[in-house]
Design a protein around this motif. Structure first.
Motif, PDB file in Angstrom:
ATOM      1  N   PHE A 101      -1.166   4.913   8.562  1.00  0.00           N
ATOM      2  CA  PHE A 101      -1.970   5.624   9.569  1.00  0.00           C
ATOM      3  C   PHE A 101      -1.145   6.613  10.379  1.00  0.00           C
ATOM      4  O   PHE A 101      -1.626   7.703  10.715  1.00  0.00           O
ATOM      5  N   ALA A 102       0.096   6.264  10.691  1.00  0.00           N
ATOM      6  CA  ALA A 102       0.927   7.129  11.544  1.00  0.00           C
ATOM      7  C   ALA A 102       1.562   8.287  10.768  1.00  0.00           C
ATOM      8  O   ALA A 102       2.157   9.183  11.373  1.00  0.00           O
ATOM      9  N   ARG A 103       1.429   8.266   9.461  1.00  0.00           N
ATOM     10  CA  ARG A 103       2.050   9.327   8.662  1.00  0.00           C
ATOM     11  C   ARG A 103       1.254  10.631   8.742  1.00  0.00           C
ATOM     12  O   ARG A 103       0.032  10.620   8.815  1.00  0.00           O
ATOM     13  N   LYS A 104       1.990  11.723   8.705  1.00  0.00           N
ATOM     14  CA  LYS A 104       1.336  13.033   8.791  1.00  0.00           C
ATOM     15  C   LYS A 104       1.152  13.668   7.404  1.00  0.00           C
ATOM     16  O   LYS A 104       0.669  14.787   7.297  1.00  0.00           O
ATOM     17  N   ASP A 105       1.537  12.945   6.358  1.00  0.00           N
ATOM     18  CA  ASP A 105       1.485  13.512   5.012  1.00  0.00           C
ATOM     19  C   ASP A 105       0.497  12.768   4.121  1.00  0.00           C
ATOM     20  O   ASP A 105       0.687  12.636   2.915  1.00  0.00           O
ATOM     21  N   ARG A 106      -0.601  12.295   4.695  1.00  0.00           N
ATOM     22  CA  ARG A 106      -1.496  11.395   3.968  1.00  0.00           C
ATOM     23  C   ARG A 106      -2.248  12.083   2.827  1.00  0.00           C
ATOM     24  O   ARG A 106      -2.859  11.410   2.007  1.00  0.00           O
ATOM     25  N   LYS A 107      -2.210  13.392   2.756  1.00  0.00           N
ATOM     26  CA  LYS A 107      -2.867  14.090   1.642  1.00  0.00           C
ATOM     27  C   LYS A 107      -1.849  14.662   0.665  1.00  0.00           C
ATOM     28  O   LYS A 107      -2.191  15.436  -0.224  1.00  0.00           O
ATOM     29  N   SER A 108      -0.598  14.238   0.829  1.00  0.00           N
ATOM     30  CA  SER A 108       0.471  14.796  -0.001  1.00  0.00           C
ATOM     31  C   SER A 108       0.686  13.989  -1.274  1.00  0.00           C
ATOM     32  O   SER A 108       0.227  12.856  -1.414  1.00  0.00           O
ATOM     33  N   ALA A 109       1.429  14.611  -2.202  1.00  0.00           N
ATOM     34  CA  ALA A 109       1.800  13.922  -3.441  1.00  0.00           C
ATOM     35  C   ALA A 109       2.734  12.754  -3.137  1.00  0.00           C
ATOM     36  O   ALA A 109       2.722  11.729  -3.829  1.00  0.00           O
ATOM     37  N   GLU A 110       3.535  12.893  -2.081  1.00  0.00           N
ATOM     38  CA  GLU A 110       4.461  11.831  -1.700  1.00  0.00           C
ATOM     39  C   GLU A 110       3.700  10.579  -1.261  1.00  0.00           C
ATOM     40  O   GLU A 110       4.080   9.456  -1.598  1.00  0.00           O
ATOM     41  N   TYR A 111       2.628  10.786  -0.514  1.00  0.00           N
ATOM     42  CA  TYR A 111       1.809   9.649  -0.069  1.00  0.00           C
ATOM     43  C   TYR A 111       1.188   8.957  -1.289  1.00  0.00           C
ATOM     44  O   TYR A 111       1.194   7.726  -1.389  1.00  0.00           O
ATOM     45  N   ARG A 112       0.677   9.732  -2.220  1.00  0.00           N
ATOM     46  CA  ARG A 112       0.084   9.182  -3.434  1.00  0.00           C
ATOM     47  C   ARG A 112       1.132   8.407  -4.239  1.00  0.00           C
ATOM     48  O   ARG A 112       0.847   7.345  -4.807  1.00  0.00           O
ATOM     49  N   SER A 113       2.355   8.948  -4.249  1.00  0.00           N
ATOM     50  CA  SER A 113       3.448   8.285  -4.956  1.00  0.00           C
ATOM     51  C   SER A 113       3.768   6.923  -4.320  1.00  0.00           C
ATOM     52  O   SER A 113       4.016   5.941  -5.029  1.00  0.00           O
ATOM     53  N   ASP A 114       3.715   6.867  -2.990  1.00  0.00           N
ATOM     54  CA  ASP A 114       3.957   5.597  -2.299  1.00  0.00           C
ATOM     55  C   ASP A 114       2.840   4.600  -2.592  1.00  0.00           C
ATOM     56  O   ASP A 114       3.080   3.401  -2.737  1.00  0.00           O
ATOM     57  N   LEU A 115       1.620   5.100  -2.673  1.00  0.00           N
ATOM     58  CA  LEU A 115       0.483   4.245  -3.013  1.00  0.00           C
ATOM     59  C   LEU A 115       0.648   3.690  -4.433  1.00  0.00           C
ATOM     60  O   LEU A 115       0.427   2.495  -4.677  1.00  0.00           O
ATOM     61  N   ASP A 116       1.063   4.549  -5.345  1.00  0.00           N
ATOM     62  CA  ASP A 116       1.293   4.111  -6.728  1.00  0.00           C
ATOM     63  C   ASP A 116       2.416   3.071  -6.795  1.00  0.00           C
ATOM     64  O   ASP A 116       2.358   2.129  -7.590  1.00  0.00           O
ATOM     65  N   ARG A 117       3.424   3.245  -5.943  1.00  0.00           N
ATOM     66  CA  ARG A 117       4.522   2.268  -5.895  1.00  0.00           C
ATOM     67  C   ARG A 117       3.994   0.890  -5.493  1.00  0.00           C
ATOM     68  O   ARG A 117       4.353  -0.123  -6.096  1.00  0.00           O
ATOM     69  N   VAL A 118       3.124   0.856  -4.491  1.00  0.00           N
ATOM     70  CA  VAL A 118       2.534  -0.409  -4.056  1.00  0.00           C
ATOM     71  C   VAL A 118       1.713  -1.024  -5.185  1.00  0.00           C
ATOM     72  O   VAL A 118       1.810  -2.225  -5.458  1.00  0.00           O
ATOM     73  N   PHE A 119       0.929  -0.202  -5.869  1.00  0.00           N
ATOM     74  CA  PHE A 119       0.109  -0.707  -6.968  1.00  0.00           C
ATOM     75  C   PHE A 119       0.967  -1.166  -8.153  1.00  0.00           C
ATOM     76  O   PHE A 119       0.586  -2.081  -8.880  1.00  0.00           O
ATOM     77  N   ASP A 120       2.127  -0.534  -8.344  1.00  0.00           N
ATOM     78  CA  ASP A 120       3.036  -0.979  -9.404  1.00  0.00           C
ATOM     79  C   ASP A 120       3.685  -2.320  -9.043  1.00  0.00           C
ATOM     80  O   ASP A 120       3.883  -3.181  -9.908  1.00  0.00           O
ATOM     81  N   LEU A 121       4.009  -2.490  -7.753  1.00  0.00           N
ATOM     82  CA  LEU A 121       4.575  -3.756  -7.296  1.00  0.00           C
ATOM     83  C   LEU A 121       3.544  -4.879  -7.360  1.00  0.00           C
ATOM     84  O   LEU A 121       3.866  -6.020  -7.674  1.00  0.00           O
ATOM     85  N   PHE A 122       2.295  -4.526  -7.022  1.00  0.00           N
ATOM     86  CA  PHE A 122       1.205  -5.504  -6.955  1.00  0.00           C
ATOM     87  C   PHE A 122       0.031  -5.025  -7.816  1.00  0.00           C
ATOM     88  O   PHE A 122      -0.958  -4.495  -7.306  1.00  0.00           O
TER      89      PHE A 122
END
Length: 239
Positions: A103-124
């Motif tokens: 929520f506090a991130r300012k890059d929530r529509k960026s490719a980096e944010y999507r990459s972090d989301l994918d990392r979470v989904f890869d972990l879980f």
């Protein structure tokens, strides 16, 4: 040193919950805090997160004094916690819970944010399968994954884990601890409070034993695992 805690004392009214606690967390490590119920482990994490006021002492994160920094600002500075009891938003979906972590991130529509989301989904991977499911309808283990994933979405320098294995089946406990190791190997520093001392010490580079609000022992996870007093008190005499 990523985290430096010196002379930390915290009260609950007239009760001294922490007394002159000092320890450090090196960048890139897993550090474990172990001890009996009521020893002050959760209070330590809550204080680091800014949820408990400090009576005395100092907290430095990456060299910056955050002792009096409000909790929400500590998240932006790189401190993120997966709380005891998971604390998922039950009526929100898995994806919405994860987005709350960022929520506090300012890059929530960026490719980096999507990459972090994918990392979470890869972990879980279970979370990817249940991205649109309400978190409150999931099992305890799945909710623990949501809580850890949510904390990771803040891109923390230091991830605080409070009792990640609490209430989980033995098979799932092993899985959660393996994921903690993987999170660390991917570059995130971890400070973990855990009742399952055997598993915590097995994963920890450094560990501290808390008793009645004070640190009474410290050493590598391996050293404390072999310590006769630690074995007798927390490991059932063996590990």
């Amino acid at each position: 040193m990523l985290l430096e805690v010196s002379g930390l004392s915290v009260n609950y009214g007239h009760i001294e919950a922490l007394r002159d606690v000092s320890f450090g967390v090196e960048q890139g490590t897993v550090v474990a805090l172990i001890g009996a119920n009521g020893a002050g482990k959760t209070t330590t994490l809550k204080t680091l997160s800014g949820l408990r006021p400090v009576r005395a002492g100092r907290i430095l994160l990456d060299g910056k004094d955050i002792t009096k920094t409000p909790a929400h600002q500590r998240v932006s500075l790189g401190l993120s916690q997966s709380p005891e009891g998971r604390g998922c938003f039950p009526g929100m979906t898995v994806r919405e819970n994860l987005d709350m972590g960022g929520f506090a991130r300012k890059d929530r529509k960026s490719a980096e944010y999507r990459s972090d989301l994918d990392r979470v989904f890869d972990l879980f991977p279970r979370l990817r399968e249940r991205e649109k499911q309400a978190a409150g309808s999931m099992s305890g283990g799945e909710q623990q994954m949501v809580a850890m994933g949510r904390a990771l979405m803040a891109r923390p320098k230091l991830l605080l884990l409070d009792e990640p294995s609490m209430g989980l089946a033995p098979k799932l406990i092993q899985q959660i601890f393996s994921i903690v190791t993987e999170i660390n190997q991917q570059g995130t520093t971890v400070l973990m409070v855990e009742q399952n001392a055997a598993q915590a010490l097995k994963r920890a580079h450094q560990a501290y034993v808390l008793e009645t609000g004070e640190i009474v022992k410290s050493g590598t996870g391996k050293d404390l695992s072999a310590d006769p007093a630690v074995k007798a008190a927390y490991l059932g005499g063996d590990i």
